[in-house]
Design a protein around this motif. Structure first.
Motif, PDB file in Angstrom:
ATOM      1  N   ARG A 448      61.274 -14.927  42.498  1.00 13.34           N
ATOM      2  CA  ARG A 448      60.148 -15.843  42.683  1.00 13.34           C
ATOM      3  C   ARG A 448      58.818 -15.140  42.434  1.00 13.34           C
ATOM      4  N   GLU A 483      63.564 -27.595  40.181  1.00 13.15           N
ATOM      5  CA  GLU A 483      64.827 -27.636  40.909  1.00 13.15           C
ATOM      6  C   GLU A 483      64.607 -27.559  42.410  1.00 13.15           C
ATOM      7  N   SER A 484      63.701 -26.664  42.814  1.00 13.28           N
ATOM      8  CA  SER A 484      63.532 -26.493  44.254  1.00 13.28           C
ATOM      9  C   SER A 484      62.487 -27.454  44.822  1.00 13.28           C
ATOM     10  N   ARG A 485      62.003 -28.375  44.000  1.00 18.27           N
ATOM     11  CA  ARG A 485      61.132 -29.457  44.446  1.00 18.27           C
ATOM     12  C   ARG A 485      59.848 -28.952  45.097  1.00 18.27           C
ATOM     13  N   TRP A 486      59.246 -27.943  44.518  1.00 18.25           N
ATOM     14  CA  TRP A 486      57.927 -27.533  44.984  1.00 18.25           C
ATOM     15  C   TRP A 486      56.897 -28.324  44.189  1.00 18.25           C
TER      16      TRP A 486
ATOM     17  N   ILE B   8      60.241 -24.254  55.302  1.00 16.88           N
ATOM     18  CA  ILE B   8      61.007 -24.426  54.067  1.00 16.88           C
ATOM     19  C   ILE B   8      62.431 -24.798  54.430  1.00 16.88           C
ATOM     20  N   ASN B  12      65.556 -24.425  50.108  1.00 15.64           N
ATOM     21  CA  ASN B  12      64.360 -23.772  49.588  1.00 15.64           C
ATOM     22  C   ASN B  12      63.320 -24.705  48.998  1.00 15.64           C
ATOM     23  N   TYR B  13      63.248 -25.925  49.459  1.00 16.87           N
ATOM     24  CA  TYR B  13      62.099 -26.723  49.065  1.00 16.87           C
ATOM     25  C   TYR B  13      61.199 -26.889  50.283  1.00 16.87           C
ATOM     26  N   PRO B  14      59.928 -27.096  50.058  1.00 16.95           N
ATOM     27  CA  PRO B  14      59.008 -27.085  51.198  1.00 16.95           C
ATOM     28  C   PRO B  14      59.131 -28.338  52.050  1.00 16.95           C
TER      29      PRO B  14
END
Lengths: 1134, 152
Positions: A448, A483-486, B8, B12-14
């Motif tokens: 990251r 993918e991680s929806r940030w 989180i 791993n998404y906020p």
């Protein structure tokens, strides 16, 4: 400025003793050349750390300054002189070696040795005032004798030493022979030793200055002297002493009063010393933690010493450089074997270096406005020929007071620095720093952080206006955030891509980034979204898009893309006319777009005669309504493509979506017969945007790979109610594949049977088939014995047949062609199963038939009538039942006297009781049972008819017993055992019309004994009181031997008896003898007879007489048919 | 006092990110929180390795300082359900001691538990709870002094 803070090379290298070789003619003299090469070439790390230079004998070394006797009136002008290090590294040797060709047995010794002395003298002169050591090496042709043996040599050496004013330890001999390199290595270590003494004395000289210094005027000299001591220690390869003095020097630097004038100087020299400390800790002393701590303290102490606020960028540049140097040292140490961890590795320092470089740019740009109007000052204040001290300003060298000497000059100098700074393109400083950091983060498993830095790099490229690189880098980074929806980060990144693609007129990226900005995950305000959507349509129609500013937090505010952007010229291409619209493909699966799509088959499987129903859900999340022109679904069989397409023209409405709408489209199509038993999969869904008359047609393509198998049966989805429109999008589960199965059978197959079945019985299974079809053709029933998982012995013993009597062609499977069957017609078939062992049987029944002329199933699809010629239907089911034994069988052997026996004698009759006991729940009718003796051996002792009566064993446990009298003929003499043969029972279920079953049961094996004689007697069935009975006992010799038998009778009370009480009988082979007796009964009833006893049998066998054992005789007598008792009746009166 | 607090999810998404008011470039804190996941993952993995399975339930939730940064100190905390809490503190703030950070995390964890216990909260959704918000904002620096822009 850049020059003043860069680290000089002499600081970065590791100091090595400097040794000058003179008197070597390396251009013309081959011997000298090889000597020089041996010194200078191939310096591997295991050799001593020395630096050699080959100079002519009359080389002028730097002149020595006059030594100061007192520091009283000396005011130092700076911290560290720029030339000092170079001077000691490269100019002032620690040792000068004079090479001279002179053999001990030289003829012209006198002249030559004086020449040598003068050579040494020349060198001494040029080194005047220095303590540099001088050594002489004599190059000799012959190998010298061991010391003490060559008297001439010793004498001459002493003479030479005194002539040259040399100590004997500084005179060396180098024989030019085979082992040159070995000599050189030894010489080298002697040189290093001499050099060490030189540096040691220099070090002590510097140390001695200390007592002359005072704290007020000579403050600058404290760090300088400590630095020098440390530097000399480094020459001596004494890293720990060097470290100690560098640390002291560093402390002294901190004690200096720092002000605007000397700020840079203190920082620069402080940085140098810090660099030295860190490099020693990392590379020499293997103390990485010390290095890290030192660096952190260093940064903390200097971080807030900004100096002149107008030169803020300079401070940042210095900090950035400090980080970079430290990171380089750190990674060097790692290359040398240091192991770093995830949270402490060079990457962080490279990152900080990049961070300060960015700040440097910010500060530089903030100056931009104020100095734009000013010209570069002239004369150039930066144009100084050479700098005496490190880190000083060129326009006021050596100035150490707090206030600048000339304010105007100072301002000019600062302006010149600023102007220089503005000409730099900082991006190209920052990008390499970031890329070094990226490499490190990759090495230390920080995906990251690495991605974050990639983004930073992209931003730098953005500043450098290399937009295509920005897009490439960001496209690499975005998938992870997607993918991680940030969303927060993703929106920012896509915004940058959006703007870059605008600048590049990159239609494809412009549109894809628009898609994402319009999506629900994007955090843009809806007004912006509307603008973006409008622009999207402008492009599709071939019109120029408007510029949209997006609030971007990560691209700093003073970016060059301002509000009044001219439309980049590349967009002009867009308006150029084109005959056909261009088609752009957009892969939607990798995006988070404003239009989402889910496809599913309504059922997990479809039968071949029905229509496949597929549902496609479309969700629109853009702020404005949108019109698509085509929706199509691609399946794995292209034949269906024509059925899975919807086209729409504006105004029609089928593909016109309102904002936030979710709509279901249903596709129905018949199944191709070829797809039977295959799986139909959704491969992709395509939406087309644009118009045939416009500039672009966008093909939005969703690839549907069947990677996640979510065939949940229970996903009854909230049906869409068109009036409500509230469907939970998340709960719609995709079903991307469906299976085509055969038509469901409409034949009713019933099986009748009465289980449990009995072993060996032909067990009937009756099938009754009723048709629900109008006409079922080619009905085929396949009956299979299903193998048991655990045990296949049953399967081996079981058979199927259509015929109960003969069981022709018994087999494990049975196929029956039953022809056609009309509606409601019945068909009955019986199949027999026979198993010879008990167990659990499973029979699988499969029915299959064809149907033609499916008039009912004709379906209207897309205006075409479906015709199915024929389609197969299939069904299958299992029947289970048990197989049990009908009865158990025992055979029991008895003597004629009804006593149990275990063996029989040849020629003696015996009895066999055969009994059948039923175990079956069904009554059994035993039609006949028969003893089938084997061809040779046992035969029936009595001839009687075996046609017995039919008997029924009604309930469980009932028995049928049969008694048979048997005899083993004498001809069986040779064997010990004999087979009794089989016992065959013919039976069937009571009342069953089926044929009888014949079960053959095996009888036990007999043990046979033989006896040399046989005895029989003829008795009447009964006696009458006082009436004499004449009895004859016949004794027969059955052997080929001569026998003597002792026999006798024991008298009893109930009989009067006449006959021999004791007799000896001589029997020749196969002869027989009769004993005649008369018994007269004296009592009534069942009376014991006088017992005939065989007391002994003597047989003559091969000339000797032997006695048959007594037990044998007794045992035999038991088996004999000689009655022991007789029933006596009273005399008949009258 | 923290400058940024992040929660989180396991995937791993906020779930929640809140920064101190007045911070410029809020997204930079999002990056900080996101990148700290690298270290959290590594630490959690090494914890899992070193301790046996039976003790994993009892393991320490508090991970301590995550990675060095010149301007901020980043602390991490992982619950049993792999929900991560991240607190970013300014490096200049030296008064804050380790056990104070621990107690901040504990309060956050309790507040998070309350959110989860709400029957109307869908697990996995972003946290939109006033009470959680107030707990978080009580830990955040109330008003950042407008600093001299020259100060780095």
């Amino acid at each position: 400025m850049a020059n003043s803070i860069t680290l000089p090379n002499e600081l970065q290298c590791c100091p090595k003793p400097f040794v000058v070789l003179t008197g070597l003619d390396i251009t013309y003299n081959a011997v000298h050349k090889t000597i020089w090469d041996a010194f200078s070439n191939n310096r591997r790390p295991d050799r001593l750390q020395v630096k050699f230079a080959c100079l002519p004998g009359d080389h002028a070394f730097p002149r020595c300054k006059t030594k100061r006797s007192s520091y009283d009136w000396y005011i130092p002008k700076g911290l560290l002189k720029t030339k000092w290090m170079t001077k000691h590294l490269n100019e002032i040797p620690a040792l000068v070696v004079v090479f001279f060709e002179l053999d001990w047995d030289e003829l012209a010794w006198r002249e030559r040795h004086l020449a040598c002395a003068s050579r040494v003298q020349v060198v001494r002169t040029s080194l005047q005032g220095r303590t540099t050591k001088v050594a002489v090496v004599l190059i000799q042709k012959s190998t010298p004798l061991p010391p003490g043996e060559d008297m001439v040599a010793a004498e001459r050496a002493a003479a030479l030493c005194s002539a040259c004013d040399l100590s004997s330890k500084s005179l060396f001999v180098l024989p030019h022979s085979d082992h040159l390199l070995g000599y050189i290595v030894r010489l080298e270590s002697a040189f290093v030793e001499l050099a060490q003494t030189y540096y040691h004395s220099e070090l002590r000289r510097v140390k001695a200055h200390k007592e002359f210094l005072n704290k007020t005027t000579h403050q600058l000299l404290f760090p300088r002297h400590q630095f020098k001591i440390a530097f000399f220690s480094e020459f001596m390869q004494d890293a720990s002493t060097a470290l100690k003095h560098y640390r002291q020097s560093y402390t002294h630097i901190h004690e200096l009063r720092s002000h605007a004038t000397n700020n840079l100087e203190v920082k620069v020299v402080g940085g140098f010393v810090n660099y030295k400390i860190c490099s020693l800790c990392f590379l020499k002393l293997n103390a990485p933690l010390d290095a890290i701590n030192q660096f952190q303290r260093h940064v903390e102490q200097f971080k807030y010493q900004f100096g002149n606020p107008d030169l803020m960028f300079e401070h940042c540049a210095w900090l950035s450089q400090q980080y970079l140097l430290f990171a380089d040292l750190f990674s060097n140490a790692i290359e040398q074997g240091l192991s770093a961890i995830q949270t402490q590795h060079p990457g962080f320092y490279y990152q900080q270096a990049a961070h300060y470089a960015t700040l440097r740019r910010q500060h530089a740009l903030s100056l931009c406005v104020s100095i734009e109007s000013l010209n570069y000052p002239s004369p150039d204040p930066l144009a100084a020929e050479s700098m005496d001290f490190f880190g000083q300003r060129p326009w006021r060298q050596g100035h150490q007071r707090i206030d600048p000497p000339d304010v105007a000059m100072e301002n000019d100098g600062i302006l010149a620095l600023q102007k220089q700074e503005l000409q730099l393109d900082h991006s190209w400083i920052i990008i390499p720093l970031i890329s070094s950091a990226v490499t490190q983060f990759k090495k230390f498993h920080c995906p990251r952080l690495k991605r974050h830095l990639t983004i930073k790099m992209a931003i730098e490229y953005y500043h450098a206006e290399d937009y295509s690189k920005v897009i490439v880098l960001l496209c690499r980074a975005t998938p992870a955030y997607r993918e991680s929806r940030w969303c927060s980060i993703l929106t920012q990144l896509v915004s940058i891509i959006f703007q870059c693609s605008y600048m590049l007129a990159d239609v494809q990226n412009y549109l894809t980034s628009s898609f994402e900005l319009l999506s629900s995950l994007s955090q843009l305000p809806s007004a912006k979204k509307k603008l973006i959507q409008e622009n999207m349509f402008l492009i599709l129609c071939g019109k120029l898009p408007k510029y949209v500013t997006l609030p971007s937090e990560i691209v700093s505010q003073n970016n060059k893309v301002c509000d009044n952007v001219v439309v980049p010229p590349a967009w002009e291409d867009l308006t150029a006319s084109l005959e056909n619209p261009r088609t752009l493909h957009v892969e939607m699966t990798s995006l988070v777009p404003f239009v989402e799509c889910k496809a599913r088959f309504s059922q997990p499987e479809f039968s071949i005669d029905t229509c496949i129903c597929m549902e496609v859900f479309i969700r629109i999340t853009c702020p404005e309504p949108i019109q698509f022109i085509e929706l199509s679904v691609g399946l794995n069989n292209f034949d269906y493509d024509s059925a899975c397409i919807i086209s729409d023209t504006p105004g029609h409405g089928a593909l016109y979506y309102k904002s936030q709408e979710i709509r279901k489209h249903v596709f129905e199509f018949p199944v191709d017969l070829q797809d039977l038993y295959k799986s139909i999969q959704v491969k992709n869904v395509t939406l087309k945007l644009g118009s045939e008359t416009g500039r672009y047609i966008l093909q939005l393509n969703w690839l549907k790979t069947d990677n996640e198998i979510d065939h949940e049966e229970s996903d009854i989805i909230n049906e869409i109610h068109s009036n409500q429109g509230t469907v939970d999008w998340e709960s719609i589960k995709e079903r991307k594949s469906t299976n085509v199965v055969e038509r469901k059978s409409r034949l009713d197959v019933q099986v009748h049977h009465s289980s449990p079945a009995l072993t060996n019985e032909a067990f009937p299974l009756t099938f009754v088939i009723t048709s629900e079809e109008d006409l079922a053709e080619n009905i085929n029933i396949l009956i299979t014995l299903k193998p048991d998982d655990h045990d296949d012995s049953f399967l081996q013993a079981a058979h199927l047949s259509v015929d109960c009597d003969s069981l022709v062609r018994p087999s494990k499977t049975l196929e029956m062609e039953l022809g056609c069957l009309k509606r409601k017609e019945k068909l009955k078939r019986t199949v027999y199963i026979r198993s010879s062992v008990p167990g659990a049987a499973t029979v699988t029944v499969q029915t299959q038939y064809n149907v033609s002329n499916l008039s009912v199933q004709s379906v209207l699809v897309a205006g075409k009538q479906l015709k199915m010629i024929s389609c197969p239907s299939k069904s299958s089911f299992n029947i289970c039942f048990d197989v049990v034994e009908p009865f158990s069988f025992t055979a029991h052997l008895m003597s004629m006297n009804m006593e149990s026996i275990s063996s029989v004698y040849l020629g003696q009759s015996f009895l066999m009781l055969a009994s059948l006991t039923t175990h079956s729940v069904w009554p059994i009718e035993v039609q006949s049972s028969q003893h089938n003796p084997p061809v040779e051996g046992v035969f029936s002792a009595m001839s009687y008819s075996q046609n017995d009566e039919v008997s029924v064993l009604a309930s469980e446990g009932e028995s049928l017993v049969k008694c048979l009298a048997l005899v083993v003929p004498d001809s069986m003499e040779k064997t010990d055992t004999a087979e009794l043969g089989l016992y065959t029972v013919r039976w069937k279920r009571y009342g069953s019309k089926n044929c009888t079953t014949e079960t053959s049961l095996k009888l036990p094996t007999l043990t046979i004994r033989s006896f040399p004689i046989s005895i029989d007697a003829n008795f009447p069935a009964y006696g009458v009181l006082r009436k004499s009975i004449k009895v004859t006992y016949n004794i027969t010799n059955k052997s080929k031997d001569f026998k003597i038998i002792e026999a006798g009778f024991e008298s009893v009370e109930a009989f009067m008896f006449s006959g021999p009480k004791q007799t000896k009988i001589f029997l020749s082979p196969f002869d027989s003898h009769s004993i005649k007796c008369i018994f007269i009964p004296l009592a009534l009833g069942y009376q014991a007879l006088p017992k005939m006893q065989i007391r002994g049998i003597y047989q003559q066998h091969k000339g000797s007489t032997e006695l048959v054992q007594k037990e044998n005789i007794d045992n035999f007598c038991l088996h004999c048919l000689i009655p022991t008792h007789l029933y006596i009746k009273p005399m008949l009166s009258g | 006092m923290a400058v940024c607090i992040g929660v989180i999810a396991k995937e791993n998404y906020p779930l929640y990110i809140r920064c101190a008011p007045n911070v410029e470039n809020e997204v930079n804190f999002h990056f900080t929180v996101h990148t700290s996941l690298d270290v959290i993952e590594e630490k959690v993995a090494s914890l899992g390795k070193s301790t046996s399975i039976s003790t994993t339930d009892l393991r320490e939730f508090y991970l301590g300082q995550l990675y060095p940064s010149e301007d901020y100190r980043i602390y991490g905390y992982v619950t049993n359900t792999k929900v991560k809490f991240v607190i970013v503190v300014e490096a200049a703030n030296t008064q804050l001691r380790d056990n104070e950070v621990r107690s901040m995390f504990r309060r956050l964890h309790n507040a998070y538990t309350d959110v989860i216990c709400n029957p109307f909260h869908v697990p996995g959704d972003k946290i939109k709870s006033k009470s959680f918000d107030s707990v978080a904002s009580s830990m955040i620096v109330p008003e950042r002094k407008k600093e001299n822009p020259l100060v780095i």
